[in-house]
Structure formats: structure tokens, C-alpha cells
Design a protein around this motif. Structure first.
Motif, short mmCIF file in Angstrom:
data_model
loop_
_atom_site.label_atom_id
_atom_site.label_comp_id
_atom_site.label_asym_id
_atom_site.label_seq_id
_atom_site.Cartn_x
_atom_site.Cartn_y
_atom_site.Cartn_z
N LEU A 114 -30.17 -33.25 30.68
CA LEU A 114 -31.19 -34.13 30.76
C LEU A 114 -30.90 -35.29 29.71
O LEU A 114 -31.79 -35.31 28.94
N PRO A 162 -30.42 -39.08 28.42
CA PRO A 162 -30.42 -40.68 28.73
C PRO A 162 -29.10 -41.09 28.29
O PRO A 162 -28.45 -40.65 27.42
N CYS A 204 -33.73 -29.47 27.39
CA CYS A 204 -33.27 -30.78 28.28
C CYS A 204 -31.71 -31.24 28.12
O CYS A 204 -31.20 -31.21 29.06
N THR A 262 -36.54 -38.40 29.74
CA THR A 262 -35.50 -38.16 30.91
C THR A 262 -35.81 -37.07 31.80
O THR A 262 -35.91 -37.14 33.05
N LYS A 276 -38.95 -38.09 33.67
CA LYS A 276 -38.58 -38.83 35.09
C LYS A 276 -37.97 -38.18 36.21
O LYS A 276 -38.10 -38.48 37.34
#
Ligand code: CO
Ligand code: CO
Length: 329
Positions: free
Chosen positions: A247, A249, A242, A165, A168
Motif C-alpha cells: 500500500l 502511494p 502497509c 493509502t 483509501k
């Protein structure tokens, strides 16, 4: 599809009544086993992914390793595979060639004969394999035989979901991307062979439902509860950053929501680590339930065979009110 939706659908479908189906989807495994004769059973599975790496060759390798994983989780040997591709017409065919090359390289590494495949036009790019393996019907390893007193070993670090994630969003370091890619393309083959050699009781591979989701399925199928030591779970170095940066998903959030009523988490573990333990994984490791007397030698064998990130992360206890107890240390 989340675990809840899937359970809803499966509940309404008729049960398969065939004496040769010795492991099927009512046991929530994602591979089925069909007995051919007294010493051979077929293990069949299929898995398809949307791109998780920028490089099509790497994506092909990851998707192939991911598709093979359910076969290894059952202690079986993969023998043949078929490609499944969803391909948008706007994409260059060279891209497809690279994906298939990646898949072929992994198939070769796994000593699997790639027999062909099927491509359909699709809005989004998708790639995976349908894989067939063989196993001795009495030696297959399933997720429903974990016993109280067993030790739990996890063979790969957690965090591929949050780091992809971040990728991206353009926020993952090159190092973190390389770490997850290396992990996702590595076959669970050595881990599988080690657990078969030692006679592990149960196993599952860690994929979309996250560590706690797949662990809970194993516990429920085995009528036991699990105790997982959060601080012993191997994590990719940047995974926690993350989570802290948000971040996460959608699948990971859904997993956490779904699992919450079934687990008890020591408040000392904290929200961030709890969420990471639900992170949706791609081509994750094996979670192996092994007799406590064999745990140290299994761990040693895993490390010697290159499964260097394998760790003991908890134990199996008799069935309690909650399916999983997550303790701090
Ligand atoms: Co699967
Ligand atoms: Co699986």
C-alpha cells in the motif's frame, strides 16, 4: 509534482533580483522571506491538499496545519491566512462548511487571523491556505545552515502517506487512522518555538518529498552530507505493515526513485524501511539541525512541550560523495 519535474521548471525561470527578498525559491524552500525593515520580515507560503481524511472537518484541520507548517519551519510566527478552496458543484455545501470550520479551528489555535479566501469550481475537492508570518530577519531559520557536527532531530513519526493509502483501500485500522490524523492536525508550533529558543542552525518541514527528500534538500543547500540512522526514525506503528502489503502511494515511489542516486543505504536497512523513509508526508514534523551540545536539551524541551514523538535520528557530516548515508543503527 515530483521533485525532478519541479527542479526542471525552476531551472528555466529567471532569478528574482530584489534586495529585500532574503530567502526565495532558488534555495528550494517552500516559503519566501521579504524584509520590511531592520527587525521585521514577512514570511509567505501557500499549500493546498486533496482530501486525506474522510471527515471534512478533520480534513480542514489537516490542510490548515499543513499550510502553517512552512512558517513554523522557518522559526516564524504566523499572523494572517486566506482560504483557498477548489469545490466540485456536485458536492453538498455543508461539506464545504465543515472543511472551513476545521480550518478556522486550527487558525484560532495558531492565533492566526483568517482574513478571507477564494473558492473556485473544480473537478476535485481541494483546500489549503496562504499564510503570512513574521520573523526577525536575523533570526529566521532556513534549510541552508546545517553544520558538520550538528545533530538531527525529527519531531513527528513517518508513515502518513502509506497509512492514508491503506485508508483509501479500506485496509487501515481505526487506530492507525486516528494516530495519523492526530499527528497531521498537530501544529509544529511548539517544535518551532523550542528550536528558536535554543538557536537551532537549520530546519525544514517534512512533507511531499518524504524524510529523505527534504533532508537531501537541506544537505545540498547547506553543502554538507547527512548520516541518518534508519532504526532511530520514529514510525507510525502500522506504517511498515502497509509497505509490506504494497500500500504505497505513487508519490512515495517517485520520491524513492528520485533520491536513489544521491544516497547510500546500508543493505541491512532493507528495501521496506528504505521506501518508508521516502514516504510522502502530509503535515509532517520538523527536521531540525542543532549544535550537538544543545541536542539533548532541545529534545527534553520538545518532550516537555508535548512533542513526545521527537527523536534524534542522525547527524550532519562534512560534504561527501553522497548527500545522505542511511545506516542501520
Ligand atoms: Co509546503
Ligand atoms: Co516545507
Amino acid at each position: 509534482m515530483c521533485q525532478e519535474d519541479l527542479a526542471q521548471v525552476l531551472r528555466h525561470l529567471p532569478k528574482i533580483e530584489n534586495p529585500n527578498v532574503i530567502f526565495g525559491f532558488d534555495t528550494v524552500g517552500d516559503a519566501g522571506v521579504y524584509r520590511l525593515n531592520g527587525d521585521t520580515a514577512l514570511v509567505q507560503t501557500v499549500d493546498v491538499l486533496t482530501p486525506i481524511a474522510d471527515d471534512p472537518f478533520v480534513f480542514g484541520k489537516i490542510a490548515a496545519a499543513n499550510s502553517l507548517s512552512d512558517i513554523y519551519a522557518m522559526g516564524a510566527t504566523p499572523i494572517t491566512a486566506l482560504n483557498i478552496v477548489g469545490f466540485p458543484t456536485k458536492l453538498d455545501m455543508k461539506y464545504l462548511e465543515q472543511i472551513i470550520r476545521g480550518g478556522m479551528e486550527i487558525a484560532e489555535q495558531a492565533n492566526v487571523a483568517l482574513l478571507g479566501g477564494h473558492t473556485i469550481k473544480d473537478e476535485d475537492l481541494k483546500y489549503g491556505m496562504s499564510v503570512t508570518g513574521i520573523v526577525h530577519p536575523e533570526k529566521m531559520i532556513t534549510n541552508d545552515k546545517a553544520r558538520p557536527g550538528d545533530v538531527l532531530i525529527l519531531t513527528k513519526p513517518i508513515g502518513t502517506g502509506v497509512i492514508s493509502t491503506a485508508l483509501k483501500a479500506g485496509k487501515a485500522s481505526a487506530e492507525a487512522i486516528e494516530q495519523i490524523n492526530q499527528s497531521m492536525i498537530s501544529l509544529n508550533r511548539a517544535a518551532s518555538e523550542c528550536m528558536v529558543e535554543i538557536g537551532a542552525h537549520a530546519c525544514t518541514d517534512i512533507t511531499g518529498f518524504g524524510l529523505l527528500g527534504h533532508a537531501a534538500q537541506m544537505a545540498q543547500a547547506s553543502n554538507v552530507s547527512l548520516k541518518i540512522k534508519a532504526t532511530d526514525v520514529p514510525l507510525f506503528p502500522e506504517a511498515m505493515n502497509c509497505i509490506v502489503a504494497g500500500l504505497v502511494p505513487a508519490g512515495t515511489k517517485k520520491n524513492a526513485q528520485f533520491i536513489r542516486p544521491q544516497i547510500e543505504i546500508d543493505p541491512a536497512v532493507g528495501e521496506n524501511l528504505s521506501l518508508l523513509l521516502c514516504d510522502a508526508q502530509t503535515s509532517g514534523g520538523l527536521l531540525i539541525s542543532v549544535d550537538s551540545k544543545d541536542a539533548e536539551s532541545l529534545l527534553k524541551n520538545l518532550h516537555e512541550r508535548g512533542v513526545t514523538e521527537a527523536r534524534i535520528i542522525g547527524e550532519v557530516i562534512s560534504q561527501q560523495e553522497k548527500v545522505i548515508y542511511v545506516v542501520d543503527q
